[in-house]
Design a protein around this motif. Sequence first.
Motif, mmCIF file in Angstrom:
data_model
loop_
_atom_site.group_PDB
_atom_site.id
_atom_site.type_symbol
_atom_site.label_atom_id
_atom_site.label_comp_id
_atom_site.label_asym_id
_atom_site.label_seq_id
_atom_site.Cartn_x
_atom_site.Cartn_y
_atom_site.Cartn_z
ATOM 1 N N TYR A 126 0.589 -1.001 0.087
ATOM 2 C CA TYR A 126 0.196 -0.278 0.261
ATOM 3 C C TYR A 126 1.043 1.232 0.115
ATOM 4 O O TYR A 126 0.342 2.089 0.309
ATOM 5 N N GLN A 127 2.410 1.407 -0.529
ATOM 6 C CA GLN A 127 3.164 2.175 -0.600
ATOM 7 C C GLN A 127 3.338 2.465 -1.789
ATOM 8 O O GLN A 127 3.824 3.502 -1.932
ATOM 9 N N THR A 128 3.366 0.888 -2.664
ATOM 10 C CA THR A 128 3.925 2.051 -4.143
ATOM 11 C C THR A 128 2.986 2.445 -4.948
ATOM 12 O O THR A 128 2.206 2.140 -4.875
ATOM 13 N N MET A 129 4.087 3.794 -5.615
ATOM 14 C CA MET A 129 2.275 4.517 -6.203
ATOM 15 C C MET A 129 2.326 3.711 -7.535
ATOM 16 O O MET A 129 2.841 3.094 -8.159
ATOM 17 N N ASN A 130 1.307 2.620 -8.096
ATOM 18 C CA ASN A 130 0.949 2.293 -9.179
ATOM 19 C C ASN A 130 -0.980 2.510 -8.527
ATOM 20 O O ASN A 130 -1.757 2.360 -7.583
ATOM 21 N N THR A 131 -1.229 2.320 -10.077
ATOM 22 C CA THR A 131 -2.823 2.670 -9.831
ATOM 23 C C THR A 131 -3.649 1.114 -9.738
ATOM 24 O O THR A 131 -4.755 0.836 -9.571
ATOM 25 N N GLU A 132 -2.770 0.224 -9.803
ATOM 26 C CA GLU A 132 -3.661 -1.163 -9.850
ATOM 27 C C GLU A 132 -3.369 -1.962 -8.947
ATOM 28 O O GLU A 132 -2.294 -1.449 -8.054
ATOM 29 N N ILE A 133 -4.479 -2.768 -8.924
ATOM 30 C CA ILE A 133 -4.075 -3.161 -7.152
ATOM 31 C C ILE A 133 -3.506 -4.627 -7.756
ATOM 32 O O ILE A 133 -2.708 -4.703 -8.262
ATOM 33 N N SER A 134 -3.119 -5.130 -6.779
ATOM 34 C CA SER A 134 -1.079 -6.199 -5.946
ATOM 35 C C SER A 134 -2.143 -7.423 -7.169
ATOM 36 O O SER A 134 -3.655 -7.589 -6.554
ATOM 37 N N SER A 135 -1.678 -8.439 -7.784
ATOM 38 C CA SER A 135 -1.898 -9.128 -7.637
ATOM 39 C C SER A 135 -3.216 -10.596 -6.767
ATOM 40 O O SER A 135 -3.961 -11.306 -7.118
ATOM 41 N N VAL A 136 -2.416 -9.962 -5.568
ATOM 42 C CA VAL A 136 -3.204 -10.951 -4.408
ATOM 43 C C VAL A 136 -3.939 -10.237 -4.554
ATOM 44 O O VAL A 136 -5.581 -11.520 -4.213
ATOM 45 N N ALA A 137 -4.272 -9.127 -4.188
ATOM 46 C CA ALA A 137 -5.578 -7.941 -3.692
ATOM 47 C C ALA A 137 -6.123 -8.652 -4.829
ATOM 48 O O ALA A 137 -7.708 -8.622 -4.201
ATOM 49 N N ALA A 138 -5.905 -8.992 -6.168
ATOM 50 C CA ALA A 138 -7.013 -8.708 -7.568
ATOM 51 C C ALA A 138 -7.669 -10.483 -7.266
ATOM 52 O O ALA A 138 -8.791 -10.128 -7.571
#
Length: 163
Positions: A126-138
């Motif tokens: 939850y700290q990396t600037m990225n507009t996509e959620i992680s593969s785990v969260a997805a």
Amino acid sequence: MTNPAKILVLGVGNTLYTDEGLGVRAAEHLLASYEFSENVTVLDGGTLGLKLIDHIIQYDKLIVLDAVLGDESAGSIYRLVGEDLRKSLGFNNSMHQTDLVDTLIFCELIGTRPDTVVIGMEPEDYQTMNTEISSVAAGRLGDMCEAALQEIAGFGGTFSEKV
């Protein structure tokens, strides 16, 4: 016959920081996938904080969708009520502009605070600037949404899958 409880499903988080935005992504998924009864509103609350008071006080029940820091493995799903709400990033002075607990306190001072439950997920990042959620969260987003649907049903809301 009494009117059904008015239910607000509120996705919160900052979609610019990977899993910090997974509550918003869950709300988007629910809106894209389901039709809800008239007593259910699904809203992207983003990082609005205190600006949400006007919306929140109109409802009897509040279901917050958010990232939750609970010391479990990434992708773990949580149901939080009472004092456990502070594990939710939105209730923890994160990047969400203001603490949602403060927002609920203001709602109570106004005289209208809905019963609140948080359906959350342990973030992977939850700290990396990225507009996509992680593969785990997805991969777990559907389970998080299913938990939210159970809460909606428990509060008297109904829904059906969009075709």
